[in-house]
Design a protein around this motif. Structure first.
Motif, mmCIF file in Angstrom:
data_model
loop_
_atom_site.group_PDB
_atom_site.id
_atom_site.type_symbol
_atom_site.label_atom_id
_atom_site.label_comp_id
_atom_site.label_asym_id
_atom_site.label_seq_id
_atom_site.Cartn_x
_atom_site.Cartn_y
_atom_site.Cartn_z
ATOM 1 N N ARG A 31 0.840 -1.209 0.000
ATOM 2 C CA ARG A 31 0.000 0.000 0.000
ATOM 3 C C ARG A 31 0.871 1.253 0.000
ATOM 4 O O ARG A 31 0.578 2.239 -0.686
ATOM 5 N N LYS A 32 1.959 1.213 0.808
ATOM 6 C CA LYS A 32 2.861 2.372 0.866
ATOM 7 C C LYS A 32 3.567 2.589 -0.462
ATOM 8 O O LYS A 32 3.695 3.717 -0.937
ATOM 9 N N LYS A 33 4.038 1.513 -1.072
ATOM 10 C CA LYS A 33 4.757 1.635 -2.343
ATOM 11 C C LYS A 33 3.860 2.167 -3.461
ATOM 12 O O LYS A 33 4.314 2.884 -4.347
ATOM 13 N N LEU A 34 2.580 1.780 -3.417
ATOM 14 C CA LEU A 34 1.657 2.185 -4.489
ATOM 15 C C LEU A 34 0.750 3.345 -4.076
ATOM 16 O O LEU A 34 -0.160 3.726 -4.822
ATOM 17 N N ASN A 35 0.986 3.861 -2.861
ATOM 18 C CA ASN A 35 0.215 5.003 -2.368
ATOM 19 C C ASN A 35 -1.291 4.691 -2.333
ATOM 20 O O ASN A 35 -2.114 5.452 -2.838
ATOM 21 N N ILE A 36 -1.635 3.543 -1.753
ATOM 22 C CA ILE A 36 -3.036 3.119 -1.660
ATOM 23 C C ILE A 36 -3.469 3.259 -0.204
ATOM 24 O O ILE A 36 -2.839 2.695 0.690
ATOM 25 N N SER A 37 -4.545 3.977 0.036
ATOM 26 C CA SER A 37 -4.999 4.180 1.407
ATOM 27 C C SER A 37 -5.562 2.892 1.981
ATOM 28 O O SER A 37 -5.972 1.985 1.249
ATOM 29 N N PHE A 68 -8.824 -2.412 -6.274
ATOM 30 C CA PHE A 68 -7.879 -1.426 -6.828
ATOM 31 C C PHE A 68 -7.191 -1.994 -8.064
ATOM 32 O O PHE A 68 -7.108 -1.345 -9.116
ATOM 33 N N PHE A 69 -6.713 -3.246 -7.967
ATOM 34 C CA PHE A 69 -6.008 -3.845 -9.097
ATOM 35 C C PHE A 69 -6.938 -4.112 -10.268
ATOM 36 O O PHE A 69 -6.546 -3.967 -11.431
ATOM 37 N N LYS A 70 -8.179 -4.520 -9.985
ATOM 38 C CA LYS A 70 -9.140 -4.748 -11.072
ATOM 39 C C LYS A 70 -9.460 -3.432 -11.778
ATOM 40 O O LYS A 70 -9.575 -3.365 -12.996
ATOM 41 N N ASN A 71 -9.622 -2.354 -10.966
ATOM 42 C CA ASN A 71 -9.874 -1.045 -11.553
ATOM 43 C C ASN A 71 -8.675 -0.552 -12.355
ATOM 44 O O ASN A 71 -8.822 0.119 -13.375
ATOM 45 N N LEU A 72 -7.483 -0.890 -11.858
ATOM 46 C CA LEU A 72 -6.258 -0.495 -12.564
ATOM 47 C C LEU A 72 -6.229 -1.139 -13.949
ATOM 48 O O LEU A 72 -5.852 -0.501 -14.936
ATOM 49 N N SER A 73 -6.661 -2.415 -14.039
ATOM 50 C CA SER A 73 -6.716 -3.100 -15.328
ATOM 51 C C SER A 73 -7.692 -2.427 -16.282
ATOM 52 O O SER A 73 -7.486 -2.381 -17.488
ATOM 53 N N ASP A 74 -8.792 -1.884 -15.693
ATOM 54 C CA ASP A 74 -9.809 -1.231 -16.538
ATOM 55 C C ASP A 74 -9.561 0.259 -16.734
ATOM 56 O O ASP A 74 -10.354 0.947 -17.368
ATOM 57 N N GLY A 75 -8.487 0.764 -16.128
ATOM 58 C CA GLY A 75 -8.157 2.174 -16.311
ATOM 59 C C GLY A 75 -8.846 3.111 -15.364
ATOM 60 O O GLY A 75 -8.973 4.304 -15.620
ATOM 61 N N HIS A 76 -9.319 2.599 -14.198
ATOM 62 C CA HIS A 76 -10.032 3.464 -13.244
ATOM 63 C C HIS A 76 -9.331 3.545 -11.909
ATOM 64 O O HIS A 76 -9.964 3.797 -10.871
ATOM 65 N N ALA A 77 -8.050 3.277 -11.850
ATOM 66 C CA ALA A 77 -7.350 3.231 -10.570
ATOM 67 C C ALA A 77 -7.310 4.586 -9.883
ATOM 68 O O ALA A 77 -7.303 4.691 -8.659
ATOM 69 N N GLU A 78 -7.297 5.680 -10.657
ATOM 70 C CA GLU A 78 -7.213 7.010 -10.051
ATOM 71 C C GLU A 78 -8.390 7.265 -9.112
ATOM 72 O O GLU A 78 -8.256 7.848 -8.052
ATOM 73 N N ASN A 79 -9.586 6.768 -9.532
ATOM 74 C CA ASN A 79 -10.764 6.957 -8.690
ATOM 75 C C ASN A 79 -10.642 6.196 -7.387
ATOM 76 O O ASN A 79 -11.037 6.641 -6.330
ATOM 77 N N SER A 80 -10.002 4.988 -7.464
ATOM 78 C CA SER A 80 -9.848 4.184 -6.256
ATOM 79 C C SER A 80 -8.913 4.844 -5.265
ATOM 80 O O SER A 80 -9.099 4.806 -4.065
ATOM 81 N N ILE A 81 -7.835 5.501 -5.775
ATOM 82 C CA ILE A 81 -6.857 6.132 -4.889
ATOM 83 C C ILE A 81 -7.473 7.309 -4.164
ATOM 84 O O ILE A 81 -7.254 7.539 -2.973
ATOM 85 N N SER A 82 -8.274 8.053 -4.874
ATOM 86 C CA SER A 82 -8.814 9.283 -4.273
ATOM 87 C C SER A 82 -9.989 8.996 -3.354
ATOM 88 O O SER A 82 -10.429 9.856 -2.612
ATOM 89 N N THR A 83 -10.564 7.796 -3.443
ATOM 90 C CA THR A 83 -11.743 7.466 -2.627
ATOM 91 C C THR A 83 -11.406 7.462 -1.134
ATOM 92 O O THR A 83 -10.443 6.846 -0.754
#
Length: 488
Positions: free
Chosen positions: A459-465, A473-488
């Motif tokens: 989580r620290k390396k990838l800046n995931i809360s 998060f990883f599934k969204n990253l595959s679909d191109g929506h990871a930014e939304n997951s990080i900011s949530t």
């Protein structure tokens, strides 16, 4: 001398005549549908559970011929399905697919929920044993659909086996709670030693409930008392009873039941169940510090597993190739027949014939493209199953195969942090595939706590809360929506 020669010729002709007469009586005799069904359902099942391959095939071939002569389509289809089943049981998947396809062609001419349920049950089972789990579940769902439509009470008992198969399939895709639900559905319809054993194993492994496990195993052993010793049900039940004994710290006694199980499964030709038994026996000898026996059974496991894997791969390719050839042959036959008919009947309408041929050609191309897309989808499904298998074995090739199949995922991870290690990537890949923390710990041979710590570092390396689910998060990253997951 001439008289002796004439006598020998006469005797030979009489023998031939007698054989022909017996053959004619045998196959010209009119059998009632009930007699044919009894042979193909009850007698065949008795031969199947005893693993009597030659006798079963001979019986079914005989009644297929009788059914053809009497235009009894149900008997012919049942015979093909029974032969497909025994070939699948002994690991000859190519012949199993061949006979299932023969049954499938005939089944289109008859409206029978029972036959459809039985056919798709076998299709599901064969696809399962060659590793095509998604396809197996699809066929099993069709089998359940037709099974629920059966009105005859005795025929409806087939649903017990279908539900038990689904439980087995779901277990292999990590849906263990659903698996138990279907096992109880199967038990409600028909109580068998294997179904009781499977429920017992589930309570022991997943619920840690020894009392419930013991209860269902005792039920299984009681049911076995009414059965012939050399049958598949006993072989499988003894395996699960061995596991129960192992869990209760009785490895020596467990080995006795494992070895009995191997002997029964070998005699009844249940080949694809034996590798797991060898592996379990090897592990048990390891606990007893018997390195020689451990090595012996590990070698047996590896040899048989590799042999069956080669057969599985050949069967997957063969089944696809046969489907392609069948489709091409059907299209060619239809086209030639149509062309001949048009040339004879409409030889003067040249322009119309030309337009028709063009239309058929374009239609054939579209069908071919659709079929190629279907084949590609099947291969991708097989690739996914192979990757899952590599992950479970903690195989060094796992990450390479995963990157080949899902290159964009790894690229996006590096876009977030280019300093990720190979270990980090492997860990991310296993989470992406849906493995739980417990499973990751089991397959990578680390403590559960270590997996949790690694998740926190990731989580620290990838800046995931901490409130974001890593899998999502990883599934969204595959679909191109990871930014939304990080900011949530």
């Amino acid at each position: 001398m001439i008289r002796a020669s004439i006598k020998r010729i006469f005797q030979f002709l009489m023998m031939v005549f007698t054989c022909l007469s017996i053959f004619t009586v045998l196959y010209s005799q009119n059998y009632t549908p009930g007699q044919i069904d009894n042979a193909l359902i009850i007698k065949s099942e008795n031969l199947r559970i005893r693993g009597q391959k030659k006798e079963l095939i001979s019986l079914n071939e005989k009644y297929i011929t009788i059914s053809k002569n009497q235009n009894y389509l149900k008997g012919e289809i049942l015979g093909y399905i029974n032969i497909a089943n025994i070939y699948g049981t002994i690991g000859d998947y190519k012949n199993s697919f061949y006979y299932l396809q023969k049954a499938e062609k005939k089944i289109k001419k008859i409206n029978s929920a029972y036959l459809s349920a039985k056919l798709y049950q076998e299709y599901g089972q064969v696809n399962y044993v060659i590793g095509l789990y998604v396809k197996a579940l699809k066929y099993n769902a069709q089998s359940i659909y037709y099974g629920k439509m059966i009105s005859n009470h005795s025929e409806k008992e087939i649903l017990s086996g279908i539900y038990a198969n689904r439980a087995d399939f779901l277990h292999n895709v990590h849906q263990d709670d659903s698996s138990l639900i279907y096992l109880h559905k199967a038990l409600k319809i028909k109580s068998s030693p294997v179904i009781n054993s499977l429920i017992a194993d589930h309570y022991m492994v997943y619920k840690k409930n020894i009392d419930s496990s013991s209860y269902y195993l005792n039920n299984a052993l009681k049911l076995l008392q009414k059965m012939n010793y050399w049958n598949i049900q006993r072989g499988q039940t003894y395996y699960y009873y061995g596991n129960f004994l192992n869990k209760n710290k009785e490895p020596e006694k467990a080995l006795l039941y494992y070895e009995k199980s191997v002997a029964i499964l070998e005699k009844t030709k249940r080949v694809y169940n034996i590798p797991l038994l060898y592996k379990t026996i090897s592990s048990t000898y390891s606990e007893l510090n018997d390195e020689e026996k451990e090595k012996e059974y590990l070698e047996k496991y590896t040899k048989l597993k590799d042999s069956l894997s080669r057969v599985c791969n050949e069967s997957v390719n063969t089944s696809i190739d046969e489907i392609i050839r069948e489709k091409e042959s059907e299209n060619t036959s239809k086209k030639n027949l149509f062309l001949f008919y048009n040339i004879v009947v409409f030889c003067l309408i040249v322009i119309l014939l030309f337009v028709y041929i063009r239309y058929q050609k374009n239609k054939s191309i579209i069908k071919q493209k659709e079929f190629e897309a279907h084949v590609l989808k099947e291969k991708l499904t097989h690739s996914y199953d192979c990757i899952i298998d590599l992950a479970k074995k903690n195989d060094p090739n796992f990450l390479n195969k995963f990157q080949e199949a899902y290159p964009d995922f790894v690229k996006k991870l590096f876009a977030i942090n280019s300093n990720l290690s190979k270990s980090d990537l492997t860990f991310c890949a296993m989470i992406w595939l849906g493995f739980s923390s417990k499973e990751i710990a089991q397959y990578t041979f680390v403590e559960h706590r270590s997996v949790q710590n690694k998740k926190n570092r990731l989580r620290k390396k990838l800046n995931i809360s901490s409130d974001v689910d890593l899998y999502l998060f990883f599934k969204n990253l595959s679909d191109g929506h990871a930014e939304n997951s990080i900011s949530t």
